[in-house]
Write a protein that holds these residues in place. Structure first.
Motif, PDB file in Angstrom:
ATOM      1  N   ALA A  61      29.321 -50.170 -36.875  1.00 27.25           N
ATOM      2  CA  ALA A  61      30.040 -48.900 -37.016  1.00 27.25           C
ATOM      3  C   ALA A  61      30.809 -48.862 -38.333  1.00 27.25           C
ATOM      4  CB  ALA A  61      30.990 -48.695 -35.842  1.00 27.25           C
ATOM      5  N   LEU A  62      31.367 -49.989 -38.758  1.00 36.75           N
ATOM      6  CA  LEU A  62      32.073 -50.039 -40.030  1.00 36.75           C
ATOM      7  C   LEU A  62      31.102 -49.839 -41.197  1.00 36.75           C
ATOM      8  CD1 LEU A  62      34.522 -53.002 -39.322  1.00 36.75           C
ATOM      9  CD2 LEU A  62      35.106 -50.569 -39.490  1.00 36.75           C
ATOM     10  N   VAL A  63      29.948 -50.480 -41.130  1.00 35.08           N
ATOM     11  CA  VAL A  63      28.939 -50.318 -42.188  1.00 35.08           C
ATOM     12  C   VAL A  63      28.415 -48.881 -42.202  1.00 35.08           C
ATOM     13  CG1 VAL A  63      26.656 -51.049 -42.981  1.00 35.08           C
ATOM     14  CG2 VAL A  63      28.318 -52.753 -42.225  1.00 35.08           C
ATOM     15  N   ALA A  64      28.176 -48.314 -41.023  1.00 34.69           N
ATOM     16  CA  ALA A  64      27.723 -46.920 -40.947  1.00 34.69           C
ATOM     17  C   ALA A  64      28.781 -45.990 -41.530  1.00 34.69           C
ATOM     18  CB  ALA A  64      27.418 -46.542 -39.497  1.00 34.69           C
ATOM     19  N   GLY A  65      30.042 -46.284 -41.274  1.00 32.10           N
ATOM     20  CA  GLY A  65      31.124 -45.486 -41.842  1.00 32.10           C
ATOM     21  C   GLY A  65      31.154 -45.568 -43.355  1.00 32.10           C
ATOM     22  N   LEU A  66      30.902 -46.748 -43.883  1.00 34.62           N
ATOM     23  CA  LEU A  66      30.830 -46.926 -45.333  1.00 34.62           C
ATOM     24  C   LEU A  66      29.708 -46.069 -45.915  1.00 34.62           C
ATOM     25  CD1 LEU A  66      31.648 -48.439 -47.948  1.00 34.62           C
ATOM     26  CD2 LEU A  66      29.981 -50.196 -47.292  1.00 34.62           C
ATOM     27  N   ARG A  67      28.548 -46.123 -45.295  1.00 29.85           N
ATOM     28  CA  ARG A  67      27.403 -45.313 -45.767  1.00 29.85           C
ATOM     29  C   ARG A  67      27.721 -43.825 -45.713  1.00 29.85           C
ATOM     30  NH1 ARG A  67      23.919 -48.786 -42.542  1.00 29.85           N
ATOM     31  NH2 ARG A  67      23.912 -47.079 -41.068  1.00 29.85           N
ATOM     32  N   THR A  68      28.345 -43.392 -44.624  1.00 30.28           N
ATOM     33  CA  THR A  68      28.691 -41.976 -44.460  1.00 30.28           C
ATOM     34  C   THR A  68      29.692 -41.535 -45.522  1.00 30.28           C
ATOM     35  OG1 THR A  68      28.283 -42.094 -42.076  1.00 30.28           O
ATOM     36  CG2 THR A  68      29.657 -40.276 -42.855  1.00 30.28           C
ATOM     37  N   ALA A  69      30.715 -42.340 -45.749  1.00 31.05           N
ATOM     38  CA  ALA A  69      31.725 -41.998 -46.754  1.00 31.05           C
ATOM     39  C   ALA A  69      31.107 -41.949 -48.148  1.00 31.05           C
ATOM     40  CB  ALA A  69      32.878 -42.995 -46.710  1.00 31.05           C
ATOM     41  N   ARG A  70      30.270 -42.915 -48.469  1.00 32.13           N
ATOM     42  CA  ARG A  70      29.646 -42.936 -49.800  1.00 32.13           C
ATOM     43  C   ARG A  70      28.664 -41.781 -49.971  1.00 32.13           C
ATOM     44  NH1 ARG A  70      29.000 -49.376 -51.162  1.00 32.13           N
ATOM     45  NH2 ARG A  70      31.223 -49.702 -51.555  1.00 32.13           N
ATOM     46  N   ALA A  71      27.955 -41.424 -48.916  1.00 30.24           N
ATOM     47  CA  ALA A  71      27.048 -40.282 -48.994  1.00 30.24           C
ATOM     48  C   ALA A  71      27.823 -38.989 -49.251  1.00 30.24           C
ATOM     49  CB  ALA A  71      26.231 -40.161 -47.708  1.00 30.24           C
ATOM     50  N   GLY A  72      29.065 -38.953 -48.813  1.00 28.75           N
ATOM     51  CA  GLY A  72      29.923 -37.797 -49.039  1.00 28.75           C
ATOM     52  C   GLY A  72      30.662 -37.846 -50.366  1.00 28.75           C
ATOM     53  N   GLY A  73      30.391 -38.867 -51.177  1.00 28.29           N
ATOM     54  CA  GLY A  73      31.029 -38.995 -52.472  1.00 28.29           C
ATOM     55  C   GLY A  73      32.305 -39.807 -52.473  1.00 28.29           C
ATOM     56  N   GLY A  74      32.574 -40.528 -51.391  1.00 23.78           N
ATOM     57  CA  GLY A  74      33.805 -41.297 -51.289  1.00 23.78           C
ATOM     58  C   GLY A  74      33.559 -42.768 -51.056  1.00 23.78           C
ATOM     59  N   ASP A  75      34.449 -43.377 -50.291  1.00 25.50           N
ATOM     60  CA  ASP A  75      34.368 -44.802 -49.998  1.00 25.50           C
ATOM     61  C   ASP A  75      35.127 -45.084 -48.712  1.00 25.50           C
ATOM     62  OD1 ASP A  75      33.618 -47.430 -50.361  1.00 25.50           O
ATOM     63  OD2 ASP A  75      34.979 -47.829 -52.026  1.00 25.50           O
ATOM     64  N   LEU A  76      34.810 -46.198 -48.091  1.00 22.84           N
ATOM     65  CA  LEU A  76      35.531 -46.673 -46.915  1.00 22.84           C
ATOM     66  C   LEU A  76      35.968 -48.097 -47.211  1.00 22.84           C
ATOM     67  CD1 LEU A  76      34.868 -46.217 -43.217  1.00 22.84           C
ATOM     68  CD2 LEU A  76      34.994 -48.549 -44.083  1.00 22.84           C
ATOM     69  N   ARG A  77      37.249 -48.345 -47.009  1.00 25.41           N
ATOM     70  CA  ARG A  77      37.799 -49.674 -47.242  1.00 25.41           C
ATOM     71  C   ARG A  77      38.548 -50.134 -46.000  1.00 25.41           C
ATOM     72  NH1 ARG A  77      39.661 -48.898 -53.559  1.00 25.41           N
ATOM     73  NH2 ARG A  77      37.620 -48.147 -54.228  1.00 25.41           N
ATOM     74  N   LEU A  78      38.667 -51.439 -45.884  1.00 21.53           N
ATOM     75  CA  LEU A  78      39.359 -52.034 -44.740  1.00 21.53           C
ATOM     76  C   LEU A  78      40.716 -52.553 -45.182  1.00 21.53           C
ATOM     77  CD1 LEU A  78      36.437 -54.118 -43.209  1.00 21.53           C
ATOM     78  CD2 LEU A  78      37.051 -51.734 -42.768  1.00 21.53           C
ATOM     79  N   ALA A  79      41.641 -52.598 -44.242  1.00 20.62           N
ATOM     80  CA  ALA A  79      42.974 -53.116 -44.536  1.00 20.62           C
ATOM     81  C   ALA A  79      43.533 -53.844 -43.330  1.00 20.62           C
ATOM     82  CB  ALA A  79      43.909 -51.968 -44.924  1.00 20.62           C
ATOM     83  N   ASN A  80      44.438 -54.788 -43.614  1.00 15.24           N
ATOM     84  CA  ASN A  80      45.245 -55.405 -42.580  1.00 15.24           C
ATOM     85  C   ASN A  80      44.413 -56.119 -41.504  1.00 15.24           C
ATOM     86  OD1 ASN A  80      47.733 -56.030 -41.463  1.00 15.24           O
ATOM     87  ND2 ASN A  80      47.892 -54.113 -40.337  1.00 15.24           N
TER      88      ASN A  80
END
Length: 111
Positions: A61-80
């Motif tokens: 789900a985290l990897v899928a979220g990364l792909r979705t965010a990048r496809a939308g022109g953004g990024d997904l990062r993790l914290a904490n």
């Protein structure tokens, strides 16, 4: 799993999953990311501080979220990330794909 979403600005948000990110809860995170990206919030941080456990479906789900965010022109990062979650990310080499930061506030400091 409870999932809190906190807007950062017009294009960003912090998602904070609580409890366990597993097969039975991963779709909730994927759906939230898809909805946020569709609304123009493409700079996403997943704050893992309240996460007790993550399995392979949760990692997916985290990897899928990364792909979705990048496809939308953004990024997904993790914290904490807790030690358990950080260990899983290291063992699967996903720490090389998903950028992990100390906290959500600094995740997008570099742009």
């Amino acid at each position: 799993m409870k999932l809190d979403v906190t807007p950062l600005d017009d294009t960003g948000a912090v998602l904070t999953p609580h409890g366990r990110l597993t097969l039975t809860t991963a779709a909730h995170l994927r759906d939230a990311v898809t909805e946020l990206v569709g609304a123009g919030r493409v700079r996403l941080v997943v704050d893992l501080g309240a996460l007790e456990f993550v399995d392979s479906s949760g990692l997916g789900a985290l990897v899928a979220g990364l792909r979705t965010a990048r496809a939308g022109g953004g990024d997904l990062r993790l914290a904490n990330a807790s030690e358990q979650v950080a260990t899983v990310l290291r063992l699967t080499n996903l720490d090389r794909v998903l950028r992990v930061h100390d906290d959500a506030a600094t995740a997008f400091v570099d742009g």
